[in-house]
Design a protein around this motif. Structure first.
Motif, PDB file in Angstrom:
ATOM      1  N   THR A  99       0.858  -1.188   0.000  1.00  9.78           N
ATOM      2  CA  THR A  99       0.000   0.000   0.000  1.00  9.78           C
ATOM      3  C   THR A  99       0.885   1.226   0.000  1.00  9.78           C
ATOM      4  O   THR A  99       1.804   1.341   0.831  1.00  9.78           O
ATOM      5  N   ILE A 100       0.636   2.145  -0.939  1.00 10.07           N
ATOM      6  CA  ILE A 100       1.354   3.416  -1.005  1.00 10.07           C
ATOM      7  C   ILE A 100       0.436   4.468  -0.392  1.00 10.07           C
ATOM      8  O   ILE A 100      -0.724   4.588  -0.794  1.00 10.07           O
ATOM      9  N   THR A 101       0.963   5.200   0.592  1.00  9.99           N
ATOM     10  CA  THR A 101       0.160   6.170   1.336  1.00  9.99           C
ATOM     11  C   THR A 101       0.857   7.512   1.358  1.00  9.99           C
ATOM     12  O   THR A 101       2.069   7.585   1.578  1.00  9.99           O
ATOM     13  N   TRP A 102       0.100   8.579   1.140  1.00  8.82           N
ATOM     14  CA  TRP A 102       0.570   9.945   1.359  1.00  8.82           C
ATOM     15  C   TRP A 102      -0.247  10.515   2.512  1.00  8.82           C
ATOM     16  O   TRP A 102      -1.478  10.417   2.506  1.00  8.82           O
ATOM     17  N   THR A 103       0.420  11.117   3.478  1.00  5.92           N
ATOM     18  CA  THR A 103      -0.265  11.697   4.633  1.00  5.92           C
ATOM     19  C   THR A 103       0.229  13.117   4.832  1.00  5.92           C
ATOM     20  O   THR A 103       1.441  13.372   4.759  1.00  5.92           O
ATOM     21  N   GLY A 104      -0.685  14.034   5.103  1.00  9.75           N
ATOM     22  CA  GLY A 104      -0.316  15.426   5.341  1.00  9.75           C
ATOM     23  C   GLY A 104      -1.561  16.261   5.554  1.00  9.75           C
ATOM     24  O   GLY A 104      -2.589  15.766   6.027  1.00  9.75           O
ATOM     25  N   SER A 105      -1.453  17.520   5.196  1.00  9.82           N
ATOM     26  CA  SER A 105      -2.565  18.452   5.347  1.00  9.82           C
ATOM     27  C   SER A 105      -2.954  19.024   3.992  1.00  9.82           C
ATOM     28  O   SER A 105      -2.091  19.254   3.144  1.00  9.82           O
ATOM     29  N   VAL A 130     -15.202  18.245  -5.851  1.00  6.80           N
ATOM     30  CA  VAL A 130     -14.291  18.720  -4.814  1.00  6.80           C
ATOM     31  C   VAL A 130     -12.907  18.936  -5.409  1.00  6.80           C
ATOM     32  O   VAL A 130     -12.446  18.144  -6.234  1.00  6.80           O
ATOM     33  N   SER A 131     -12.228  19.999  -4.965  1.00  3.64           N
ATOM     34  CA  SER A 131     -10.828  20.242  -5.315  1.00  3.64           C
ATOM     35  C   SER A 131     -10.063  20.543  -4.034  1.00  3.64           C
ATOM     36  O   SER A 131     -10.499  21.367  -3.225  1.00  3.64           O
ATOM     37  N   MET A 132      -8.946  19.863  -3.847  1.00  7.42           N
ATOM     38  CA  MET A 132      -8.114  20.038  -2.649  1.00  7.42           C
ATOM     39  C   MET A 132      -6.671  20.289  -3.068  1.00  7.42           C
ATOM     40  O   MET A 132      -6.211  19.776  -4.087  1.00  7.42           O
ATOM     41  N   GLN A 133      -5.951  21.070  -2.254  1.00 13.21           N
ATOM     42  CA  GLN A 133      -4.543  21.385  -2.514  1.00 13.21           C
ATOM     43  C   GLN A 133      -3.720  21.095  -1.265  1.00 13.21           C
ATOM     44  O   GLN A 133      -4.134  21.436  -0.150  1.00 13.21           O
ATOM     45  N   SER A 134      -2.546  20.516  -1.446  1.00  9.59           N
ATOM     46  CA  SER A 134      -1.680  20.214  -0.304  1.00  9.59           C
ATOM     47  C   SER A 134      -1.221  21.496   0.378  1.00  9.59           C
ATOM     48  O   SER A 134      -1.073  22.544  -0.250  1.00  9.59           O
ATOM     49  N   ASP A 135      -0.997  21.377   1.688  1.00  9.41           N
ATOM     50  CA  ASP A 135      -0.469  22.473   2.505  1.00  9.41           C
ATOM     51  C   ASP A 135       0.756  21.930   3.211  1.00  9.41           C
ATOM     52  O   ASP A 135       0.671  21.349   4.283  1.00  9.41           O
ATOM     53  N   GLY A 136       1.901  22.061   2.575  1.00 10.14           N
ATOM     54  CA  GLY A 136       3.132  21.481   3.113  1.00 10.14           C
ATOM     55  C   GLY A 136       3.345  20.081   2.568  1.00 10.14           C
ATOM     56  O   GLY A 136       2.683  19.648   1.613  1.00 10.14           O
ATOM     57  N   GLU A 137       4.256  19.366   3.188  1.00 11.18           N
ATOM     58  CA  GLU A 137       4.681  18.055   2.699  1.00 11.18           C
ATOM     59  C   GLU A 137       3.593  16.999   2.853  1.00 11.18           C
ATOM     60  O   GLU A 137       2.940  16.909   3.886  1.00 11.18           O
ATOM     61  N   MET A 138       3.418  16.219   1.808  1.00 14.17           N
ATOM     62  CA  MET A 138       2.603  15.006   1.855  1.00 14.17           C
ATOM     63  C   MET A 138       3.607  13.855   1.912  1.00 14.17           C
ATOM     64  O   MET A 138       4.311  13.584   0.937  1.00 14.17           O
ATOM     65  N   VAL A 139       3.713  13.229   3.072  1.00 11.49           N
ATOM     66  CA  VAL A 139       4.733  12.212   3.327  1.00 11.49           C
ATOM     67  C   VAL A 139       4.281  10.887   2.709  1.00 11.49           C
ATOM     68  O   VAL A 139       3.197  10.400   2.989  1.00 11.49           O
ATOM     69  N   ARG A 140       5.150  10.328   1.876  1.00 12.19           N
ATOM     70  CA  ARG A 140       4.850   9.058   1.207  1.00 12.19           C
ATOM     71  C   ARG A 140       5.491   7.903   1.959  1.00 12.19           C
ATOM     72  O   ARG A 140       6.664   7.950   2.288  1.00 12.19           O
ATOM     73  N   THR A 141       4.681   6.859   2.210  1.00  5.69           N
ATOM     74  CA  THR A 141       5.187   5.623   2.812  1.00  5.69           C
ATOM     75  C   THR A 141       4.702   4.447   1.978  1.00  5.69           C
ATOM     76  O   THR A 141       3.651   4.520   1.343  1.00  5.69           O
ATOM     77  N   VAL A 142       5.486   3.385   1.986  1.00  2.00           N
ATOM     78  CA  VAL A 142       5.116   2.156   1.308  1.00  2.00           C
ATOM     79  C   VAL A 142       5.117   1.051   2.357  1.00  2.00           C
ATOM     80  O   VAL A 142       6.134   0.830   3.030  1.00  2.00           O
TER      81      VAL A 142
END
Length: 149
Positions: free
Chosen positions: A106-112, A132-144
């Motif tokens: 599973t590839i996951t991005w987590t952030g705000s 809906v449209s969303m934009q990142s606010d800072g880093e979206m951390v990727r984990t596998v």
């Protein structure tokens, strides 16, 4: 030649987090189509040929930023309308997570993210929809994460 391993839409999730500690993430009800765009900001510079200054320069590019945007649509569901509206009304970005669940990982991005826009619509005798449209606010951390056997 090996067949490509693909996933169905239900394994491509956009989840929004609450304000509890730890954050609890859930997929908003009614979100039937979603896409993410990973963006890399680039700065351009002309690179001259030192041996032949009259030669046309090649363009060099340096990475300056990364961002993620999410767009999606679905039905305007009573179960999630307040979640979308509260996120839109917030001056602060909200916790968000994107998951791509493959059979072996599973590839996951987590952030705000900020909810940039909400567009609701309806046709006579049709279901009300929400885009809906969303934009990142800072880093979206990727984990596998490998799948659990």
């Amino acid at each position: 030649m090996a067949k490509a391993t693909t996933i169905k839409g239900g394994k491509f999730r956009v989840l929004l987090g609450d304000d509890s500690d730890p954050i609890v993430y859930a997929a908003p009800c009614g979100f039937t189509q979603r896409s993410i765009t990973l963006n890399k900001g680039l700065e351009e510079v002309n690179i001259p040929d030192c041996d032949d200054p009259d030669k046309i320069d090649w363009l060099g590019r340096d990475a300056t930023s990364l961002s993620m945007s999410i767009s999606g649509e679905g039905v305007l569901a009573e179960q999630s309308v307040e979640i979308w509206l509260d996120g839109y009304d917030s001056i602060d970005s909200i916790p968000a997570k994107v998951e791509w669940e493959f059979p072996t990982k599973t590839i996951t991005w987590t952030g705000s993210m900020h909810i940039e826009s909400l567009e609701a619509g309806a046709a006579n005798a049709g279901r009300a929809t929400l885009n809906v449209s969303m934009q990142s606010d800072g880093e979206m951390v990727r984990t596998v994460t490998p799948a659990t056997p």
